[in-house]
Enzyme design. Structure first.
Site, PDB file in Angstrom:
ATOM      1  N   SER A   1     -68.143  85.993  88.963  1.00 21.59           N
ATOM      2  CA  SER A   1     -68.506  85.555  90.301  1.00 21.59           C
ATOM      3  C   SER A   1     -68.410  86.749  91.240  1.00 21.59           C
ATOM      4  CB  SER A   1     -67.552  84.456  90.775  1.00 21.59           C
ATOM      5  OG  SER A   1     -67.768  84.168  92.139  1.00 21.59           O
TER       6      SER A   1
ATOM      7  N   TYR B   1     -59.355  81.264  93.222  1.00 22.68           N
ATOM      8  CA  TYR B   1     -60.580  81.368  92.426  1.00 22.68           C
ATOM      9  C   TYR B   1     -61.006  82.830  92.298  1.00 22.68           C
ATOM     10  CZ  TYR B   1     -65.389  80.629  90.868  1.00 22.68           C
ATOM     11  OH  TYR B   1     -66.564  80.660  90.167  1.00 22.68           O
TER      12      TYR B   1
END
Length: 142
Positions: free
Chosen positions: A89, A102
């Site tokens: 990501s 995250y």
């Protein structure tokens, strides 16, 4: 590329990993799909996220990935070929407010992938971590 074994982590239907699975299969690769669900996203101020949520995110996004990689790398190393694609990501590069946990898990995925790229590359196995964002991925990955 036909006949090559490819492991892709993060393969929930409709996601980027799922599309990569289809693209590699279309090129004649044997595709091993890692996780059949999206990664765990934890929202909230990093200093206030309950520790059980932090552990769940790391268990799914990091340790689960590493478990899958450890299961397949002996076979790939013995064959002298293979390809592992870990779905990263952009938040692994640049943290986003309220997504610190995250971001930390995706940063760990990227660093593990970097280490694996060096270690497994000597054995003929290609390792890659792709940091995609919605709508931005290339067929060059395949």
């Amino acid at each position: 590329m036909a006949g090559q074994v490819v492991l892709i982590t993060g393969c929930s239907e409709g996601g980027i990993g799922y599309e990569l699975c289809k693209a590699f299969a279309a090129k004649g690769c044997k595709v091993c799909r890692g996780f059949l669900r999206p990664g765990v996203v934890v929202l909230g101020p990093t200093a206030e996220v309950p520790l059980d949520e932090v552990k769940a995110a790391f268990n799914a996004n990091v340790f689960g990935l590493l478990d899958m990689v450890q299961a397949v790398t002996p076979h790939m190393a013995a064959a002298g070929s293979g390809r592992i694609i870990n779905i990263g990501s952009l938040t692994g590069f640049t943290p986003v407010p309220l997504r610190g946990i995250y971001s930390a898990t995706k940063g760990a995925v990227m660093r593990l992938s970097d280490a694996l790229r060096i270690e497994m590359g000597m054995l003929g196995v290609q390792v890659r971590s792709n940091a995609f964002t919605w709508g931005l991925w290339s067929q060059d990955t395949v």
